[in-house]
Design an enzyme around this catalytic site. Structure first.
Site, PDB file in Angstrom:
ATOM      1  N   GLN A 157     -26.469  -5.748  26.981  1.00  0.00           N
ATOM      2  CA  GLN A 157     -27.028  -6.174  28.275  1.00  0.00           C
ATOM      3  C   GLN A 157     -26.700  -5.100  29.323  1.00  0.00           C
ATOM      4  O   GLN A 157     -25.797  -4.282  29.121  1.00  0.00           O
ATOM      5  CB  GLN A 157     -26.419  -7.557  28.608  1.00  0.00           C
ATOM      6  CG  GLN A 157     -26.802  -8.174  29.922  1.00  0.00           C
ATOM      7  CD  GLN A 157     -25.874  -7.749  31.041  1.00  0.00           C
ATOM      8  OE1 GLN A 157     -24.771  -7.270  30.792  1.00  0.00           O
ATOM      9  NE2 GLN A 157     -26.330  -7.889  32.274  1.00  0.00           N
ATOM     10  N   ASN A 178     -25.041  -4.492  32.016  1.00  0.00           N
ATOM     11  CA  ASN A 178     -23.725  -4.077  32.520  1.00  0.00           C
ATOM     12  C   ASN A 178     -22.856  -3.428  31.462  1.00  0.00           C
ATOM     13  O   ASN A 178     -21.814  -2.868  31.786  1.00  0.00           O
ATOM     14  CB  ASN A 178     -22.953  -5.288  33.068  1.00  0.00           C
ATOM     15  CG  ASN A 178     -23.576  -5.810  34.342  1.00  0.00           C
ATOM     16  OD1 ASN A 178     -24.290  -5.092  35.019  1.00  0.00           O
ATOM     17  ND2 ASN A 178     -23.318  -7.062  34.645  1.00  0.00           N
ATOM     18  N   LYS A 179     -23.261  -3.530  30.203  1.00  0.00           N
ATOM     19  CA  LYS A 179     -22.391  -3.049  29.132  1.00  0.00           C
ATOM     20  C   LYS A 179     -22.394  -1.520  29.085  1.00  0.00           C
ATOM     21  O   LYS A 179     -23.324  -0.877  29.567  1.00  0.00           O
ATOM     22  CB  LYS A 179     -22.846  -3.631  27.780  1.00  0.00           C
ATOM     23  CG  LYS A 179     -22.962  -5.154  27.791  1.00  0.00           C
ATOM     24  CD  LYS A 179     -21.656  -5.824  28.185  1.00  0.00           C
ATOM     25  CE  LYS A 179     -21.665  -7.338  28.122  1.00  0.00           C
ATOM     26  NZ  LYS A 179     -22.588  -8.023  29.002  1.00  0.00           N
ATOM     27  N   VAL A 180     -21.354  -0.967  28.424  1.00  0.00           N
ATOM     28  CA  VAL A 180     -21.241   0.505  28.416  1.00  0.00           C
ATOM     29  C   VAL A 180     -22.281   1.158  27.506  1.00  0.00           C
ATOM     30  O   VAL A 180     -22.512   2.363  27.583  1.00  0.00           O
ATOM     31  CB  VAL A 180     -19.816   0.971  28.031  1.00  0.00           C
ATOM     32  CG1 VAL A 180     -18.784   0.486  29.023  1.00  0.00           C
ATOM     33  CG2 VAL A 180     -19.447   0.564  26.616  1.00  0.00           C
ATOM     34  N   LEU A 181     -22.896   0.369  26.639  1.00  0.00           N
ATOM     35  CA  LEU A 181     -24.038   0.843  25.838  1.00  0.00           C
ATOM     36  C   LEU A 181     -25.137  -0.175  26.071  1.00  0.00           C
ATOM     37  O   LEU A 181     -24.982  -1.346  25.693  1.00  0.00           O
ATOM     38  CB  LEU A 181     -23.651   0.892  24.355  1.00  0.00           C
ATOM     39  CG  LEU A 181     -24.755   1.357  23.407  1.00  0.00           C
ATOM     40  CD1 LEU A 181     -25.082   2.831  23.647  1.00  0.00           C
ATOM     41  CD2 LEU A 181     -24.337   1.168  21.949  1.00  0.00           C
TER      42      LEU A 181
END
Ligand SMILES: Cc1ncc(COP(=O)(O)O)c(C=O)c1O
Length: 427
Positions: A200, A202-205
């Site tokens: 999603q 906001n995730k780092v990937l």
């Protein structure tokens, strides 16, 4: 130092100074997307074009990145958790142990398969499942432990694996916030039976939305494929001719359509090429903050020594009563936001008192009265999760993609708010 910005003083950071953007993209991201547009194949359930689907390519790369043989992609972390629980054959009324401090989806995925989430308290220092509390919560109905590596801080996987082995329980790791972290050389997600990721925004990937499940177990992999592809499996390209369907009917388990589109997979392929460098930068900046903040008496989350690769979904500090003149984290967060011009938040509200976690609002979950009563989250006591909620301060990971000067601004803002904390309101 000036008065606090929240009280009308000038802020540590001027409006002209910008934090790194998130999500990020470059010309290579656009090229990836264009190649899907022009390929004539926008999903794995479309026809074979003679070229490997982006989703197969990304699944292969993500499995390789985590040193496991198998990966199945999904449209979200929630669906990744849901099919993982289904693959583990979690049944109606089974109990699954989860931390009381996590995003609501960890719990809702368990409820989605008609099982009962057992909310267990966390370790205040790491914000992750406390192994002793897990062991105390095990009953004859417990089938699985679902640790969450919250804010990329990993749960004590040695202790949890030992408990799972002794009680014959499955482990499903919720790695929505731990892409690239490792424990004794093993990637987050590869220590249990299954590891579920979210991609999603906001995730780092990220691809905006997305999810993945990784595993070493070929049987679980087969089940995962069918569960997410309406009972079908992906055929090897070696046997395919252009125009043929790549998905072949199998039908051992009732599945759903949880396929990831080719556009999302294309973005993820592009983003993955940057992940390691971004993780390294975030780690270097976090190490700098750890040292500088410790000098002024502020402590960040405890990362257990078994964590070899530290990643940062968020940078978290504890706002103990002594550190900020007894002001609650909510007030300190507002003061820091005013100084820094970036979101600074408390952690999630514990699930026993979180308005988003309301399983009893859905009548389809009511298999019988006992199950219904057991879904009431208020029956759990979570003192350390509550303390963490009241006393932790969470900075988003993209601030850690900034420069040395940006990190100095964070330190200056924390020091300033600490010095003037008595001028802040009490609630
Ligand atoms: C810990 C945790 N678990 C599960 C999820 C669910 O992922 P998604 O939003 O992709 O469904 C998230 C997403 O924020 C999360 O943070």
């Amino acid at each position: 130092m000036n008065n606090l910005a929240i009280n009308g003083g000038s802020s540590v950071r001027s409006d002209e100074k910008k934090w790194p953007k998130w999500p990020q993209y470059t010309a290579s991201t656009i090229a990836q997307l264009t190649s899907v547009l022009e390929s004539g194949r926008w999903t794995i359930s479309g026809r074979w074009t003679g070229v490997e689907a982006k989703e197969s390519e990304f699944a292969r790369q993500w499995a390789c990145f985590n040193s496991v043989p198998y990966c199945v992609l999904t449209p979200s972390g929630t669906t990744a958790l849901t099919i993982s629980l289904e693959a583990l054959d979690i049944r109606a009324g089974d109990e699954v142990i989860i931390p009381g401090l996590t995003w609501v989806a960890t719990a809702s995925a368990v409820v989605n398969v008609n099982a009962v989430p057992i909310l267990v308290d966390i370790d205040y220092d790491t914000l992750c499942l406390r192994p002793e509390a897990v062991e105390a919560a095990i009953t004859s109905r417990t089938q699985a432990i679902l640790p969450v590596h919250l804010y990329s801080c990993m749960a004590d996987m040695d202790a949890l694996r030992d408990i799972a082995r002794r009680h014959n329980l499955a482990i499903l790791e919720d790695c929505a916030q731990a892409h690239g972290a490792s424990w004794r050389g093993m990637s987050a997600g590869s220590l249990g039976d299954l590891g579920a990721f979210s991609m999603q925004q906001n995730k780092v990937l990220t691809a905006g939305e997305g999810g993945a499940v990784i595993t070493k177990d070929p049987d679980l992999y087969d089940r995962l494929q069918e569960l997410r592809t309406d009972g079908r499996r992906v055929r090897s390209p070696k046997t395919l001719h252009p125009g043929e369907m790549q998905l072949v009917d199998s039908g051992h388990v009732l599945g759903s359509n949880y396929c990831m589109s080719e556009f999302h997979a294309a973005i993820l392929l592009d983003q993955l090429s940057r992940l390691e460098a971004q993780n390294r930068l975030r780690e270097a900046n976090a190490n700098y903050l750890n040292r500088a903040l410790k000098d002024i008496g502020i402590h960040s989350l405890l990362r257990l020594p078994q964590m070899e690769k530290q990643t940062y979904y968020s940078y978290v500090i504890h706002s103990t009563p002594e550190a900020f003149a007894d002001r609650p984290a909510s007030v300190v967060c507002r003061a820091l936001e005013a100084e820094l011009g970036c979101p600074v938040k408390q952690p999630y509200k514990p699930l026993n008192d979180n308005s988003l976690y309301c399983p009893q609002s859905k009548h389809r979950y009511m298999t019988n009265q006992r199950h219904w009563d057991e879904l009431d989250p208020r029956r759990f006591s979570l003192p350390d999760a509550e303390r963490a909620y009241q006393q932790s301060i969470v900075f988003p990971h993209w601030t850690l993609l900034g420069s040395c000067e940006d990190m100095q601004d964070i330190v200056e803002a924390v020091a300033k708010v600490r010095l003037h904390a008595a001028e802040l309101p009490g609630s």
